[in-house]
Design a protein around this motif. Sequence first.
Motif, PDB file in Angstrom:
ATOM      1  N   ASP A  41      13.090  -8.902  -6.690  1.00  0.00           N
ATOM      2  CA  ASP A  41      13.071  -8.272  -8.006  1.00  0.00           C
ATOM      3  C   ASP A  41      12.953  -6.757  -7.947  1.00  0.00           C
ATOM      4  N   GLY A  42      12.888  -6.213  -6.739  1.00  0.00           N
ATOM      5  CA  GLY A  42      12.893  -4.758  -6.587  1.00  0.00           C
ATOM      6  C   GLY A  42      11.556  -4.075  -6.796  1.00  0.00           C
ATOM      7  N   PHE A  43      10.471  -4.825  -6.820  1.00  0.00           N
ATOM      8  CA  PHE A  43       9.160  -4.218  -7.028  1.00  0.00           C
ATOM      9  C   PHE A  43       8.527  -3.746  -5.717  1.00  0.00           C
ATOM     10  N   VAL A  44       8.932  -4.361  -4.620  1.00  0.00           N
ATOM     11  CA  VAL A  44       8.494  -3.882  -3.304  1.00  0.00           C
ATOM     12  C   VAL A  44       9.714  -3.807  -2.394  1.00  0.00           C
ATOM     13  N   SER A  45       9.593  -2.993  -1.323  1.00  0.00           N
ATOM     14  CA  SER A  45      10.678  -2.930  -0.347  1.00  0.00           C
ATOM     15  C   SER A  45      10.106  -3.229   1.026  1.00  0.00           C
ATOM     16  N   ALA A  46      10.899  -3.891   1.866  1.00  0.00           N
ATOM     17  CA  ALA A  46      10.434  -4.303   3.189  1.00  0.00           C
ATOM     18  C   ALA A  46      11.049  -3.417   4.264  1.00  0.00           C
ATOM     19  N   ASP A  47      10.208  -2.914   5.155  1.00  0.00           N
ATOM     20  CA  ASP A  47      10.699  -2.164   6.313  1.00  0.00           C
ATOM     21  C   ASP A  47      10.288  -2.885   7.581  1.00  0.00           C
ATOM     22  N   GLU A  48      10.990  -2.581   8.674  1.00  0.00           N
ATOM     23  CA  GLU A  48      10.664  -3.136   9.983  1.00  0.00           C
ATOM     24  C   GLU A  48       9.232  -2.782  10.369  1.00  0.00           C
ATOM     25  N   GLY A  49       8.493  -3.774  10.808  1.00  0.00           N
ATOM     26  CA  GLY A  49       7.134  -3.503  11.249  1.00  0.00           C
ATOM     27  C   GLY A  49       7.121  -3.105  12.718  1.00  0.00           C
ATOM     28  N   ARG A  51       6.127  -4.769  15.366  1.00  0.00           N
ATOM     29  CA  ARG A  51       6.522  -5.809  16.307  1.00  0.00           C
ATOM     30  C   ARG A  51       7.680  -6.656  15.761  1.00  0.00           C
ATOM     31  N   ALA A  52       8.369  -7.328  16.680  1.00  0.00           N
ATOM     32  CA  ALA A  52       9.570  -8.094  16.320  1.00  0.00           C
ATOM     33  C   ALA A  52       9.289  -9.097  15.214  1.00  0.00           C
ATOM     34  N   GLY A  53      10.115  -9.076  14.177  1.00  0.00           N
ATOM     35  CA  GLY A  53      10.003 -10.067  13.113  1.00  0.00           C
ATOM     36  C   GLY A  53       8.978  -9.734  12.063  1.00  0.00           C
ATOM     37  N   SER A  54       8.187  -8.702  12.280  1.00  0.00           N
ATOM     38  CA  SER A  54       7.173  -8.372  11.280  1.00  0.00           C
ATOM     39  C   SER A  54       7.711  -7.348  10.288  1.00  0.00           C
ATOM     40  N   LYS A  55       7.210  -7.432   9.065  1.00  0.00           N
ATOM     41  CA  LYS A  55       7.691  -6.552   8.006  1.00  0.00           C
ATOM     42  C   LYS A  55       6.523  -5.824   7.360  1.00  0.00           C
ATOM     43  N   VAL A  56       6.794  -4.591   7.010  1.00  0.00           N
ATOM     44  CA  VAL A  56       5.792  -3.824   6.278  1.00  0.00           C
ATOM     45  C   VAL A  56       6.323  -3.585   4.871  1.00  0.00           C
ATOM     46  N   TYR A  57       5.556  -4.017   3.895  1.00  0.00           N
ATOM     47  CA  TYR A  57       6.002  -3.901   2.512  1.00  0.00           C
ATOM     48  C   TYR A  57       5.390  -2.676   1.859  1.00  0.00           C
ATOM     49  N   SER A  58       6.195  -2.005   1.062  1.00  0.00           N
ATOM     50  CA  SER A  58       5.636  -0.904   0.277  1.00  0.00           C
ATOM     51  C   SER A  58       6.087  -1.026  -1.169  1.00  0.00           C
ATOM     52  N   LEU A  59       5.285  -0.466  -2.063  1.00  0.00           N
ATOM     53  CA  LEU A  59       5.563  -0.532  -3.486  1.00  0.00           C
ATOM     54  C   LEU A  59       6.698   0.429  -3.825  1.00  0.00           C
ATOM     55  N   THR A  60       7.684  -0.032  -4.571  1.00  0.00           N
ATOM     56  CA  THR A  60       8.746   0.862  -5.043  1.00  0.00           C
ATOM     57  C   THR A  60       8.282   1.560  -6.316  1.00  0.00           C
ATOM     58  N   GLU A  61       9.055   2.516  -6.782  1.00  0.00           N
ATOM     59  CA  GLU A  61       8.727   3.192  -8.040  1.00  0.00           C
ATOM     60  C   GLU A  61       8.665   2.175  -9.175  1.00  0.00           C
ATOM     61  N   SER A  62       9.681   1.313  -9.178  1.00  0.00           N
ATOM     62  CA  SER A  62       9.746   0.246 -10.186  1.00  0.00           C
ATOM     63  C   SER A  62       8.492  -0.629 -10.126  1.00  0.00           C
ATOM     64  N   GLY A  63       8.050  -0.910  -8.913  1.00  0.00           N
ATOM     65  CA  GLY A  63       6.852  -1.732  -8.741  1.00  0.00           C
ATOM     66  C   GLY A  63       5.611  -1.030  -9.254  1.00  0.00           C
ATOM     67  N   ARG A  64       5.528   0.259  -8.985  1.00  0.00           N
ATOM     68  CA  ARG A  64       4.352   1.016  -9.417  1.00  0.00           C
ATOM     69  C   ARG A  64       4.288   1.090 -10.946  1.00  0.00           C
ATOM     70  N   GLU A  65       5.454   1.220 -11.522  1.00  0.00           N
ATOM     71  CA  GLU A  65       5.526   1.278 -12.991  1.00  0.00           C
ATOM     72  C   GLU A  65       5.070  -0.064 -13.587  1.00  0.00           C
ATOM     73  N   ARG A  66       5.592  -1.116 -12.989  1.00  0.00           N
ATOM     74  CA  ARG A  66       5.243  -2.458 -13.434  1.00  0.00           C
ATOM     75  C   ARG A  66       3.743  -2.719 -13.300  1.00  0.00           C
ATOM     76  N   LEU A  67       3.173  -2.269 -12.187  1.00  0.00           N
ATOM     77  CA  LEU A  67       1.731  -2.391 -11.972  1.00  0.00           C
ATOM     78  C   LEU A  67       0.966  -1.690 -13.092  1.00  0.00           C
ATOM     79  N   GLY A  68       1.421  -0.465 -13.414  1.00  0.00           N
ATOM     80  CA  GLY A  68       0.768   0.296 -14.473  1.00  0.00           C
ATOM     81  C   GLY A  68       0.771  -0.455 -15.786  1.00  0.00           C
ATOM     82  N   ARG A  69       1.907  -1.075 -16.112  1.00  0.00           N
ATOM     83  CA  ARG A  69       1.993  -1.794 -17.382  1.00  0.00           C
ATOM     84  C   ARG A  69       1.102  -3.028 -17.373  1.00  0.00           C
TER      85      ARG A  69
END
Lengths: 179, 179
Positions: A41-49, A51-69
């Motif tokens: 849904d575009g609220f978070v984005s996943a980057d390579e962590g 180690r192999a196969g691991s992902k690091v998630y971060s909040l997108t702008e859209s996600g931060r806005e949604r959190l605020g609401r």
Amino acid sequence: MLSLRAMSGYELRQAIESSIGNFWSESFGQIYPTLKRLERDGFVSADEGGRAGSKVYSLTESGRERLGRWLEVMPQPQVPRNELLLKLFFGNLLPPERLSEQVAGWRRGLVAELTLYQARAAELSKRMAGRPGLPFWLMTLRHGELRTKALIEWCDETLAQLEAMARLKDESVFEEVTR
Amino acid sequence: MLSLRAMSGYELRQAIESSIGNFWSESFGQIYPTLKRLERDGFVSADEGGRAGSKVYSLTESGRERLGRWLEVMPQPQVPRNELLLKLFFGNLLPPERLSEQVAGWRRGLVAELTLYQARAAELSKRMAGRPGLPFWLMTLRHGELRTKALIEWCDETLAQLEAMARLKDESVFEEVTR
DNA sequence: TCCGTCATGTAAATGGTTACATGATTCG
DNA sequence: CGAATCATGTAACCATTTACATGACGGA
């Protein structure tokens, strides 16, 4: 949690456990599917962590806005469920000593909780001094502290009453015997 | 509930709502299937109710025994969930006034709850005088009373802090403007 | 090399609410 | 006779936990 810093699902759980664990919890079975959905849904984005196969998630702008609401919406009171009180309600079906054990056990848990809150508040104040979130984190701990203190007080009151009941029962048995 | 008196599923729900509603609740979607299951397992028995198609359930001996054994098992602490605290934890993402509104709203609910506990305790003491369960019913109400009082106290403390924060923010804005 | 921790995920089961459908009875 | 209440039930959905399966990486 991702508004504080980018994290893997695994770290997310640890972060939840160690910071808001007193009043919220999530299991892996919730976390991983939810992260996928949030990414879709575009609220978070996943980057390579790291180690192999691991992902690091971060909040997108859209996600931060949604959190605020979401934060602005007043939470409606949830239906509480307290198994100890449920059992106590039917207390006359049980010998008072049995109930005392249960209340005493619960009290022990509360005391442990209380010391944890107080220790954590002291530690946080030092380690997180100056962080903008600190006053709010302390407020949640204070909530736990006041709540727990009140419940310990209730346990003491209740234990005293249960003991009085047990004594009364013993006396009447004694009277029956001596009569 | 059936240990107190025989009831229909409908009455069961009302009884739950009006007596243990502060710390437990069940919906029809739970009640009716559960009654069928309990009947199948021999813990309750169904008799013809006053009106066509209605059933009055009563606890069997087997059911009463089972209840007794369940009462003896110490309840394990449940994971709490408090949405207000969750939102407060991320309070620095919101203007303090917004948070104050939420805490104030919650406080209003707590005050209403508190007066309800106190009224109910007075009424129960009169109406149910002499009943063996009364002391236990009062204990559960007292729990609600002490808990609620503590939480109201927390609300007041927190509201004061939030107001102080809002004032501080206004001042710094004022300084910016006059500088 | 093996153990503990980091890490991701799925499937099954459980618990629970909500919405819907249906009809009897009572009271104004 | 119409509305409110009494009454039973089911289906769909949502939330959540638990158990299981899999494997990477670091250090003793």
